[in-house]
Scaffold this motif. Sequence first.
Motif, PDB file in Angstrom:
ATOM      1  N   ARG A  82       0.703  -1.087  -0.024  1.00 57.51           N
ATOM      2  CA  ARG A  82       0.016   0.014   0.137  1.00 57.51           C
ATOM      3  C   ARG A  82       0.811   1.303   0.041  1.00 57.51           C
ATOM      4  NH1 ARG A  82      -5.344   0.109   1.539  1.00 57.51           N
ATOM      5  NH2 ARG A  82      -5.157   2.416   0.774  1.00 57.51           N
ATOM      6  N   TYR A 124      -6.669   3.229   5.866  1.00 63.81           N
ATOM      7  CA  TYR A 124      -6.985   2.457   4.653  1.00 63.81           C
ATOM      8  C   TYR A 124      -7.510   3.248   3.507  1.00 63.81           C
ATOM      9  CZ  TYR A 124      -6.697  -1.897   7.444  1.00 63.81           C
ATOM     10  OH  TYR A 124      -6.395  -3.092   8.019  1.00 63.81           O
ATOM     11  N   THR A 125      -8.384   4.356   3.842  1.00 60.25           N
ATOM     12  CA  THR A 125      -8.783   5.170   2.628  1.00 60.25           C
ATOM     13  C   THR A 125      -8.405   6.608   2.855  1.00 60.25           C
ATOM     14  OG1 THR A 125     -10.823   5.500   3.867  1.00 60.25           O
ATOM     15  CG2 THR A 125     -10.731   3.897   2.390  1.00 60.25           C
ATOM     16  N   GLN A 126      -7.811   6.995   3.816  1.00 55.89           N
ATOM     17  CA  GLN A 126      -7.313   8.314   4.085  1.00 55.89           C
ATOM     18  C   GLN A 126      -6.493   8.253   5.571  1.00 55.89           C
ATOM     19  OE1 GLN A 126     -10.741  10.638   4.672  1.00 55.89           O
ATOM     20  NE2 GLN A 126     -11.457   9.675   6.483  1.00 55.89           N
TER      21      GLN A 126
END
Length: 241
Positions: free
Chosen positions: A15, A220-222
């Motif tokens: 990631r 995870y998203t921000q």
Amino acid sequence: MTILFISDLHLSPLRPDITDCFLDFMNTEAIHAEKLYVLGDLFEFWIGDDDNSPFNVVIKEAFKALTQHGVKCYFIQGNRDFLLNKRFCKETGVQLLADHTVIDINNEKVLIMHGDTLCIDDIKYQEFRAKVHQPWLQWVFNRIPLFIRQRIVKNVQDKIKEKKQHKKLTIMDVTQSEVERVMRQEGVKRLIHGHTHRPNVHTFNHNSEEMTRIVLGDWYTQGSILEFKNNKYTLQNKSFK
């Protein structure tokens, strides 16, 4: 005075967007703080302080640069990086704290922790946690060749991921009675933790006293950051570039 709190980044070479967001946070925000507290699960999994992969070196260098700049950094082990230990701290200047640590913020006693020990309804997880936190088992594991440890961890992660899909969400959240018990035991009215990935500020009454539980979010998203500044706590989000 600015104090920052983060947790549940789950940093991994898989990631790079999370890694880039974290490094930008360290270089542009954390560098201006007085203190940074990492409340566990910084890594997707920390296999041992002797794992000097290029990815791990980048992360360690980021902490080293921050502490050398004068920012005090503290770390509480999470369920993904409970093997992070003294060598990491020596190489980075980060200070390792106990699972339950009471700190002073503006003359208020505040309990900080990862938060997994509050999820006592998840009996299987608590049994697993008790097992892997045995000092003798960690001693043995750390002396297994690195490539074998990587295989063991990959197998464990796959099993955990599969089991998690069948667990009720309520089981993986904190148990309110345990929250109250721990806060009463530590003599605090404010608790800050991560682990559940449910950022929020909860206020409740216990024995006619108002108490506050602040939950950090995952990355995870921000990016998810708790800032204490001007005598105020603020949950903030940091967008991925």
